[in-house]
Design a protein around this motif. Structure first.
Motif, PDB file in Angstrom:
ATOM      1  N   PHE A  31       0.824  -1.208   0.000  1.00 45.85           N
ATOM      2  CA  PHE A  31       0.000   0.000   0.000  1.00 45.85           C
ATOM      3  C   PHE A  31       0.859   1.259   0.000  1.00 45.85           C
ATOM      4  N   ALA A  32       1.905   1.266   0.825  1.00 45.73           N
ATOM      5  CA  ALA A  32       2.730   2.470   0.992  1.00 45.73           C
ATOM      6  C   ALA A  32       3.660   2.723  -0.192  1.00 45.73           C
ATOM      7  N   ASP A  33       4.251   1.659  -0.744  1.00 43.98           N
ATOM      8  CA  ASP A  33       5.314   1.854  -1.734  1.00 43.98           C
ATOM      9  C   ASP A  33       4.972   1.412  -3.146  1.00 43.98           C
ATOM     10  N   HIS A  34       3.917   0.635  -3.322  1.00 44.72           N
ATOM     11  CA  HIS A  34       3.691   0.022  -4.633  1.00 44.72           C
ATOM     12  C   HIS A  34       2.250   0.134  -5.118  1.00 44.72           C
ATOM     13  N   ARG A  35       1.560   1.149  -4.691  1.00 48.69           N
ATOM     14  CA  ARG A  35       0.184   1.395  -5.137  1.00 48.69           C
ATOM     15  C   ARG A  35      -0.702   0.166  -4.986  1.00 48.69           C
ATOM     16  N   ASP A  36      -0.553  -0.496  -3.841  1.00 41.90           N
ATOM     17  CA  ASP A  36      -1.373  -1.656  -3.471  1.00 41.90           C
ATOM     18  C   ASP A  36      -1.071  -2.900  -4.315  1.00 41.90           C
ATOM     19  N   ASN A  37       0.116  -2.980  -4.879  1.00 39.26           N
ATOM     20  CA  ASN A  37       0.522  -4.128  -5.687  1.00 39.26           C
ATOM     21  C   ASN A  37       1.319  -5.094  -4.807  1.00 39.26           C
ATOM     22  N   ARG A  38       0.666  -6.138  -4.325  1.00 38.78           N
ATOM     23  CA  ARG A  38       1.303  -7.098  -3.417  1.00 38.78           C
ATOM     24  C   ARG A  38       2.465  -7.819  -4.092  1.00 38.78           C
ATOM     25  N   ASP A  39       2.328  -8.180  -5.359  1.00 43.96           N
ATOM     26  CA  ASP A  39       3.413  -8.873  -6.060  1.00 43.96           C
ATOM     27  C   ASP A  39       4.686  -8.029  -6.093  1.00 43.96           C
ATOM     28  N   ALA A  40       4.539  -6.737  -6.352  1.00 41.67           N
ATOM     29  CA  ALA A  40       5.701  -5.849  -6.382  1.00 41.67           C
ATOM     30  C   ALA A  40       6.329  -5.735  -5.000  1.00 41.67           C
ATOM     31  N   ALA A  41       5.516  -5.683  -3.967  1.00 38.82           N
ATOM     32  CA  ALA A  41       6.044  -5.605  -2.608  1.00 38.82           C
ATOM     33  C   ALA A  41       6.813  -6.863  -2.251  1.00 38.82           C
ATOM     34  N   ILE A  42       6.311  -8.016  -2.631  1.00 40.48           N
ATOM     35  CA  ILE A  42       6.997  -9.277  -2.348  1.00 40.48           C
ATOM     36  C   ILE A  42       8.327  -9.327  -3.091  1.00 40.48           C
ATOM     37  N   ARG A  43       8.343  -8.916  -4.353  1.00 37.14           N
ATOM     38  CA  ARG A  43       9.601  -8.893  -5.112  1.00 37.14           C
ATOM     39  C   ARG A  43      10.608  -7.951  -4.456  1.00 37.14           C
ATOM     40  N   ASP A  44      10.137  -6.799  -3.997  1.00 38.19           N
ATOM     41  CA  ASP A  44      10.996  -5.820  -3.344  1.00 38.19           C
ATOM     42  C   ASP A  44      11.582  -6.381  -2.046  1.00 38.19           C
ATOM     43  N   LEU A  45      10.743  -6.998  -1.221  1.00 35.11           N
ATOM     44  CA  LEU A  45      11.210  -7.579   0.033  1.00 35.11           C
ATOM     45  C   LEU A  45      12.177  -8.737  -0.216  1.00 35.11           C
ATOM     46  N   LEU A  46      11.904  -9.552  -1.220  1.00 39.72           N
ATOM     47  CA  LEU A  46      12.805 -10.657  -1.560  1.00 39.72           C
ATOM     48  C   LEU A  46      14.149 -10.118  -2.023  1.00 39.72           C
ATOM     49  N   ASP A  47      14.132  -9.076  -2.823  1.00 41.16           N
ATOM     50  CA  ASP A  47      15.371  -8.464  -3.289  1.00 41.16           C
ATOM     51  C   ASP A  47      16.188  -7.932  -2.113  1.00 41.16           C
ATOM     52  N   GLU A  48      15.535  -7.266  -1.154  1.00 45.15           N
ATOM     53  CA  GLU A  48      16.222  -6.763   0.037  1.00 45.15           C
ATOM     54  C   GLU A  48      16.841  -7.915   0.826  1.00 45.15           C
ATOM     55  N   TRP A  49      16.101  -8.997   0.999  1.00 44.38           N
ATOM     56  CA  TRP A  49      16.590 -10.147   1.753  1.00 44.38           C
ATOM     57  C   TRP A  49      17.797 -10.782   1.064  1.00 44.38           C
ATOM     58  N   LEU A  50      17.724 -10.943  -0.258  1.00 44.62           N
ATOM     59  CA  LEU A  50      18.836 -11.534  -0.997  1.00 44.62           C
ATOM     60  C   LEU A  50      20.093 -10.675  -0.896  1.00 44.62           C
ATOM     61  N   LYS A  51      19.939  -9.362  -0.959  1.00 46.22           N
ATOM     62  CA  LYS A  51      21.098  -8.479  -0.859  1.00 46.22           C
ATOM     63  C   LYS A  51      21.723  -8.570   0.523  1.00 46.22           C
TER      64      LYS A  51
END
Length: 53
Positions: A28-48
């Motif tokens: 909601f805060a960062d991806h205009r309510d796009n859950r898939d984009a939020a999951i990709r973003d969180l996964l990318d942060e975790w991998l880094k």
């Protein structure tokens, strides 16, 4: 057509209620309510973070 995704592995995640709420808040805060984009973003942060260790 970009077919680079064809060699990716498939994973399945089971999220508990608290984590799912966090994903929804980020979506909601960062991806205009796009859950898939939020999951990709969180996964990318975790991998880094994992690569830095």
């Amino acid at each position: 057509m970009n077919e680079t995704f064809l060699d990716l592995e498939e994973v399945e995640l089971e999220l508990d209620e608290a984590l799912l709420e966090a994903v929804d808040e980020k979506a909601f805060a960062d991806h205009r309510d796009n859950r898939d984009a939020a999951i990709r973003d969180l996964l990318d942060e975790w991998l880094k973070r994992r690569d830095e260790e």
